[in-house]
Design a protein around this motif. Structure first.
Motif, PDB file in Angstrom:
ATOM      1  N   ASN A   1      19.766  -4.752  19.835  1.00  0.00           N
ATOM      2  CA  ASN A   1      20.898  -4.699  20.761  1.00  0.00           C
ATOM      3  C   ASN A   1      20.491  -4.148  22.124  1.00  0.00           C
ATOM      4  OD1 ASN A   1      23.026  -5.643  18.980  1.00  0.00           O
ATOM      5  ND2 ASN A   1      22.729  -3.723  17.861  1.00  0.00           N
ATOM      6  N   SER A   2      19.231  -4.366  22.498  1.00  0.00           N
ATOM      7  CA  SER A   2      18.743  -3.876  23.786  1.00  0.00           C
ATOM      8  C   SER A   2      17.781  -4.884  24.391  1.00  0.00           C
ATOM      9  CB  SER A   2      18.054  -2.510  23.610  1.00  0.00           C
ATOM     10  OG  SER A   2      17.558  -2.042  24.847  1.00  0.00           O
ATOM     11  N   GLY A   3      18.280  -5.695  25.350  1.00  0.00           N
ATOM     12  CA  GLY A   3      17.448  -6.674  26.032  1.00  0.00           C
ATOM     13  C   GLY A   3      16.884  -6.130  27.330  1.00  0.00           C
ATOM     14  N   PHE A   4      15.768  -6.690  27.776  1.00  0.00           N
ATOM     15  CA  PHE A   4      15.077  -6.084  28.913  1.00  0.00           C
ATOM     16  C   PHE A   4      15.824  -6.249  30.237  1.00  0.00           C
ATOM     17  CE2 PHE A   4      13.101 -10.294  29.566  1.00  0.00           C
ATOM     18  CZ  PHE A   4      12.963 -10.362  30.957  1.00  0.00           C
TER      19      PHE A   4
ATOM     20  N   THR B   1       3.580 -14.222  25.819  1.00  0.00           N
ATOM     21  CA  THR B   1       3.687 -13.104  24.901  1.00  0.00           C
ATOM     22  C   THR B   1       2.592 -13.171  23.858  1.00  0.00           C
ATOM     23  OG1 THR B   1       5.088 -12.087  23.198  1.00  0.00           O
ATOM     24  CG2 THR B   1       5.332 -14.452  23.534  1.00  0.00           C
ATOM     25  N   GLU B   2       2.280 -12.040  23.270  1.00  0.00           N
ATOM     26  CA  GLU B   2       1.281 -12.009  22.201  1.00  0.00           C
ATOM     27  C   GLU B   2       1.887 -12.347  20.844  1.00  0.00           C
ATOM     28  OE1 GLU B   2      -0.416  -8.153  22.578  1.00  0.00           O
ATOM     29  OE2 GLU B   2      -1.531  -8.649  24.406  1.00  0.00           O
ATOM     30  N   ASP B   3       3.181 -12.607  20.811  1.00  0.00           N
ATOM     31  CA  ASP B   3       3.842 -13.040  19.575  1.00  0.00           C
ATOM     32  C   ASP B   3       3.191 -14.332  19.073  1.00  0.00           C
ATOM     33  OD1 ASP B   3       5.888 -14.668  18.019  1.00  0.00           O
ATOM     34  OD2 ASP B   3       6.957 -12.776  18.183  1.00  0.00           O
ATOM     35  N   LEU B   4       2.857 -14.379  17.801  1.00  0.00           N
ATOM     36  CA  LEU B   4       2.147 -15.527  17.230  1.00  0.00           C
ATOM     37  C   LEU B   4       2.979 -16.297  16.216  1.00  0.00           C
ATOM     38  CD1 LEU B   4      -1.421 -14.005  16.712  1.00  0.00           C
ATOM     39  CD2 LEU B   4      -0.589 -15.405  18.604  1.00  0.00           C
TER      40      LEU B   4
ATOM     41  N   SER C   1       9.900   3.633  39.631  1.00  0.00           N
ATOM     42  CA  SER C   1       8.878   4.595  39.244  1.00  0.00           C
ATOM     43  C   SER C   1       8.252   4.167  37.921  1.00  0.00           C
ATOM     44  CB  SER C   1       9.502   5.976  39.087  1.00  0.00           C
ATOM     45  OG  SER C   1      10.371   6.000  37.964  1.00  0.00           O
ATOM     46  N   PRO C   2       7.086   4.739  37.575  1.00  0.00           N
ATOM     47  CA  PRO C   2       6.491   4.410  36.276  1.00  0.00           C
ATOM     48  C   PRO C   2       7.427   4.699  35.110  1.00  0.00           C
ATOM     49  CG  PRO C   2       4.866   5.471  37.677  1.00  0.00           C
ATOM     50  CD  PRO C   2       6.170   5.543  38.412  1.00  0.00           C
ATOM     51  N   ASP C   3       8.196   5.795  35.185  1.00  0.00           N
ATOM     52  CA  ASP C   3       9.137   6.108  34.109  1.00  0.00           C
ATOM     53  C   ASP C   3      10.235   5.054  34.017  1.00  0.00           C
ATOM     54  OD1 ASP C   3       7.796   8.369  33.339  1.00  0.00           O
ATOM     55  OD2 ASP C   3       9.056   9.753  34.484  1.00  0.00           O
ATOM     56  N   GLN C   4      10.711   4.558  35.151  1.00  0.00           N
ATOM     57  CA  GLN C   4      11.746   3.522  35.139  1.00  0.00           C
ATOM     58  C   GLN C   4      11.216   2.221  34.559  1.00  0.00           C
ATOM     59  OE1 GLN C   4      12.749   3.908  39.358  1.00  0.00           O
ATOM     60  NE2 GLN C   4      14.838   4.478  38.790  1.00  0.00           N
ATOM     61  N   VAL C   5       9.984   1.886  34.900  1.00  0.00           N
ATOM     62  CA  VAL C   5       9.386   0.673  34.340  1.00  0.00           C
ATOM     63  C   VAL C   5       9.271   0.791  32.826  1.00  0.00           C
ATOM     64  CG1 VAL C   5       7.312  -0.769  34.270  1.00  0.00           C
ATOM     65  CG2 VAL C   5       8.145   0.097  36.457  1.00  0.00           C
ATOM     66  N   ARG C   6       8.917   1.974  32.338  1.00  0.00           N
ATOM     67  CA  ARG C   6       8.791   2.174  30.890  1.00  0.00           C
ATOM     68  C   ARG C   6      10.147   2.102  30.191  1.00  0.00           C
ATOM     69  NH1 ARG C   6       4.386   5.529  32.488  1.00  0.00           N
ATOM     70  NH2 ARG C   6       5.779   7.313  32.829  1.00  0.00           N
ATOM     71  N   LYS C   7      11.216   2.407  30.903  1.00  0.00           N
ATOM     72  CA  LYS C   7      12.543   2.233  30.308  1.00  0.00           C
ATOM     73  C   LYS C   7      12.868   0.751  30.125  1.00  0.00           C
ATOM     74  CE  LYS C   7      14.643   6.535  31.965  1.00  0.00           C
ATOM     75  NZ  LYS C   7      15.687   7.141  32.839  1.00  0.00           N
ATOM     76  N   VAL C   8      12.381  -0.072  31.050  1.00  0.00           N
ATOM     77  CA  VAL C   8      12.612  -1.518  30.948  1.00  0.00           C
ATOM     78  C   VAL C   8      11.681  -2.127  29.908  1.00  0.00           C
ATOM     79  CG1 VAL C   8      12.646  -3.700  32.199  1.00  0.00           C
ATOM     80  CG2 VAL C   8      13.325  -1.587  33.367  1.00  0.00           C
ATOM     81  N   PHE C   9      10.409  -1.767  29.966  1.00  0.00           N
ATOM     82  CA  PHE C   9       9.396  -2.282  29.041  1.00  0.00           C
ATOM     83  C   PHE C   9       8.661  -1.106  28.400  1.00  0.00           C
ATOM     84  CE2 PHE C   9       9.536  -5.897  32.152  1.00  0.00           C
ATOM     85  CZ  PHE C   9      10.050  -6.838  31.287  1.00  0.00           C
TER      86      PHE C   9
ATOM     87  N   GLY D   1      11.983  -7.761  24.997  1.00  0.00           N
ATOM     88  CA  GLY D   1      11.027  -7.077  25.863  1.00  0.00           C
ATOM     89  C   GLY D   1      10.481  -5.797  25.278  1.00  0.00           C
ATOM     90  N   GLN D   2      10.432  -5.694  23.974  1.00  0.00           N
ATOM     91  CA  GLN D   2       9.969  -4.482  23.297  1.00  0.00           C
ATOM     92  C   GLN D   2       8.580  -4.713  22.695  1.00  0.00           C
ATOM     93  OE1 GLN D   2      13.110  -3.388  20.512  1.00  0.00           O
ATOM     94  NE2 GLN D   2      14.681  -3.922  22.018  1.00  0.00           N
TER      95      GLN D   2
END
Length: 397
Positions: A138-141, A111-114, A378-386, A128-129
């Motif tokens: 309250n929303s995990g990936f 992750t880019e978290d530092l 689909s790309p839209d589904q992936v964007r819902k996850v991440f 995963g946000q």
């Protein structure tokens, strides 16, 4: 009492089991994904060793794993490619999977978290946000993934529900440590059932008690089988076999965490504290593959940690909190036997902030590409996850 409150109450009464629903057969040949989270930040450089780097040996005079003695050698580190080698303790467990193209490694991942904080970084990864902007705590990936994948029952093999499974749905979590003996005997189970007779929670109580009984019977049979002069599985290896049995039958998205990876002092090299942990992990993963049997071909396992560790050893013959890590991907049908993802030479000039592995393969893009390939999202589904992520297909499957 709401259902979630009931689950919390059951967690207090029976910490080894907090779950509703019954084990039943799932459709065969459906994909499954298990995330193994190594909490504490494991020292990836002493597991997947950059043996072509002279700087690795210069900066780790006490803890570096010795160079491979040759591709045909039966001891020492195992050569994976011209730059990377595998720690000797994984020779009997993970090395055969790598040779069969059922394991691969992704260096410079993370992750880019530092923050370099265990808790902050673990939470950040599990949510995963995007790092920038507000976060929904309250929303995990993995919860969001389960929401877009039809028929993929999720489960956490943990004492309490992890951050990655936080969401609007009630996701079961079950710790399989020490569940061979039921928490409730038949008399106690009858009392609990009578207490909730006619209550709207009666089905949940009944299902929870029945699942506890089913799991106990599975473990009891396992113990009987082990008595045939077989060595009793211990630690993660034992838990991994139990996970394999449950995921083989029903669950398709799973999570388990393994602690003990914060090696600030006396880490060791090919032997020692880290090597002992890695040995248990490798044996557990090999046992999981064996327990899944033919369903191993439909399974993908990812091993991650919140961050890597400092490239240089510290004054206590250990390592401190770092940045980039090395992820593992295993499965019966993955495109394994290789080092995947964007790479760079391991030398001082390429270290992040002159101390750590850089992150060249950001985990949300990597897992986004993996999930898209695994379930045809689909790309839209992936964007819902991440959210706000462009997935990268590393051809892992």
């Amino acid at each position: 009492m709401k259902r979630r409150n009931f689950l919390q109450m059951m967690a207090l009464a029976a910490p080894a089991l907090t779950v509703t629903g019954r084990v039943f057969a799932a459709p065969p040949a459906s994909p499954r994904f298990l995330l193994v989270f190594l909490r504490g930040g494991y020292d990836c450089a002493n597991v997947v060793i950059p043996y072509s780097s002279s700087y690795y040996y210069e900066t780790r005079p006490n803890i570096a794993v010795a160079k491979p003695t040759g591709p045909e050698a039966t001891d020492g580190a195992l050569v994976l490619d011209p730059d990377w080698a595998l720690t000797p303790v994984l020779r009997p467990s993970i090395a055969p999977l790598y040779a069969q193209r059922q394991a691969l490694f992704i260096p410079f991942a993370g992750t880019e978290d530092l923050s370099r904080s265990h808790f902050e970084t673990q939470d950040s990864i599990e949510l995963g946000q995007p790092l920038q902007g507000s976060h929904d705590l309250n929303s995990g990936f993995l919860s969001r993934l389960a929401g877009v994948v039809n028929g993929a029952d999720p489960i956490a093999f943990t004492d309490s529900l992890p951050v990655c499974f936080r969401g609007n749905s009630d996701i079961p979590n079950i710790s399989l440590k020490g569940v061979a003996k039921p928490v409730f005997d038949a008399r106690q189970a009858a009392i609990l059932s009578d207490m909730y007779a006619g209550h709207h929670l009666q089905p949940e109580v009944r299902d929870g008690l029945e699942l506890r009984q089913e799991v106990s019977m599975v473990i009891e049979q396992e113990m009987k089988d082990a008595n045939r002069d077989a060595i009793t599985p211990k630690g993660f290896e034992l838990e991994a076999r139990r996970i394999g049995r449950l995921m083989r039958e029903q669950y398709r998205i799973g999570f388990v965490d393994v602690g003990g990876w914060d090696t600030h002092v006396n880490e060791g090299s090919a032997q020692g504290a880290l090597a002992n942990n890695v040995d248990s992990l490798g044996k557990g993963l090999a046992a999981l593959a064996q327990e899944l049997g033919g369903e191993w071909r439909n399974t993908v396992v990812a091993v991650v940690s919140e961050f890597g560790r400092t490239f240089r050893e510290n004054g206590n013959k250990g390592t401190d909190h770092g940045h980039g890590s090395v992820y593992w991907v295993l499965g019966g049908s993955i495109s394994g036997g290789r080092i995947a993802g964007e790479q760079t030479k391991v030398e001082r000039a390429n270290l992040f902030q002159d101390r750590d592995y850089p992150v060249l393969n950001e985990y949300r893009t990597v897992f986004g590409g993996l999930f898209a390939a695994l379930w045809g999202l689909s790309p839209d589904q992936v964007r819902k996850v991440f959210p706000d992520t462009s997935p990268v297909d590393l051809k892992l499957v």
